[in-house]
Design a protein around this motif. Structure first.
Motif, PDB file in Angstrom:
ATOM      1  N   ASN A 256       0.831  -1.213   0.000  1.00 55.84           N
ATOM      2  CA  ASN A 256       0.000   0.000   0.000  1.00 55.84           C
ATOM      3  C   ASN A 256       0.862   1.259   0.000  1.00 55.84           C
ATOM      4  OD1 ASN A 256      -2.365  -1.489   0.042  1.00 55.84           O
ATOM      5  ND2 ASN A 256      -2.465  -1.513   2.271  1.00 55.84           N
TER       6      ASN A 256
ATOM      7  N   LYS B 171       1.197   4.127  -2.926  1.00 52.97           N
ATOM      8  CA  LYS B 171       1.027   5.564  -2.680  1.00 52.97           C
ATOM      9  C   LYS B 171       2.245   6.339  -3.198  1.00 52.97           C
ATOM     10  CE  LYS B 171      -0.012   8.969   0.917  1.00 52.97           C
ATOM     11  NZ  LYS B 171       0.473  10.033   0.088  1.00 52.97           N
TER      12      LYS B 171
ATOM     13  N   LYS C 289       2.016   6.467  -6.931  1.00 51.25           N
ATOM     14  CA  LYS C 289       0.998   7.453  -7.330  1.00 51.25           C
ATOM     15  C   LYS C 289       1.541   8.875  -7.197  1.00 51.25           C
ATOM     16  CE  LYS C 289      -3.536   9.176  -6.103  1.00 51.25           C
ATOM     17  NZ  LYS C 289      -4.503   9.283  -5.054  1.00 51.25           N
ATOM     18  N   ASP C 290       2.207   9.159  -6.076  1.00 52.51           N
ATOM     19  CA  ASP C 290       2.770  10.498  -5.864  1.00 52.51           C
ATOM     20  C   ASP C 290       3.793  10.851  -6.945  1.00 52.51           C
ATOM     21  OD1 ASP C 290       1.195  10.635  -3.633  1.00 52.51           O
ATOM     22  OD2 ASP C 290       2.839  10.531  -2.182  1.00 52.51           O
TER      23      ASP C 290
END
Length: 191
Positions: free
Chosen positions: A102, A106, A109-110
């Motif tokens: 997870n 993230k 994605k960032d």
């Protein structure tokens, strides 16, 4: 750092070396969450010779376009997802938590969010902005537009962790390699 040195000193070379060595953290115990790094990480390395000499431009395979660094270590879950520690028997090793994927997602994605404006063609940027304005200003119930990163397949985003950690997407004979987890993402474009 190499980029800053090349910006500071004209007509210079910079050798960037990245290594991965699990030897000092080789876990010899039996705790499953601490055995996983023994399989995932290995001994390896890579090097890249960079220069700001215009006369060497004909040899260049890539041009450095952008460097992005994402760190999530300010969040407790991210900070604790990879931890060096001892098990109950006193064996030292690296423990990977279940939240690691997870956190990695993230961070990915960032990095993609940061690199997107630099990588995507104007057509994709315009569709994204139009969708966002329709949802935010006009209050339309549209689904958020997810840009098609295959439109930018000539760009490469390299994770410093090594080849075994890259996600690969192929389109039209070109390859995009992306994974940016708690490290620097380097955007290179073919010359």
């Amino acid at each position: 750092m190499a980029r800053q040195l090349l910006e500071l000193y004209p007509n210079t070379y910079a050798l960037v070396v990245s290594t991965e060595n699990i030897t000092q953290n080789m876990y010899k115990g039996t705790q499953r969450s601490m055995l996983i790094p023994n399989v995932l990480f290995r001994v390896g390395g890579a090097a890249m010779l960079m220069t700001n000499k215009r006369s060497e431009g004909w040899r260049a395979k890539y041009r450095l376009q952008a460097v992005v660094r994402t760190t999530l270590s300010g969040e407790d879950a991210a900070y604790n997802c990879v931890m060096e520690m001892e098990d109950a028997q006193g064996h030292r090793g690296v423990k990977l938590s279940k939240e690691l994927m997870n956190i990695a997602g993230k961070a990915l994605k960032d990095n993609i969010t940061t690199l997107g404006p630099q990588v995507l063609p104007l057509s994709e940027k315009l569709v994204f902005v139009g969708n966002m304005l329709a949802r935010k200003v006009l209050k339309l119930k549209w689904a958020p537009y997810i840009p098609d990163f295959q439109e930018a397949t000539k760009h490469i985003c390299i994770h410093t962790g090594g080849l075994q950690h890259w996600l690969t997407a192929e389109s039209g004979g070109c390859t995009v390699k992306i994974l940016c987890v708690e490290g620097a993402a380097v955007l290179l474009t073919p010359v």
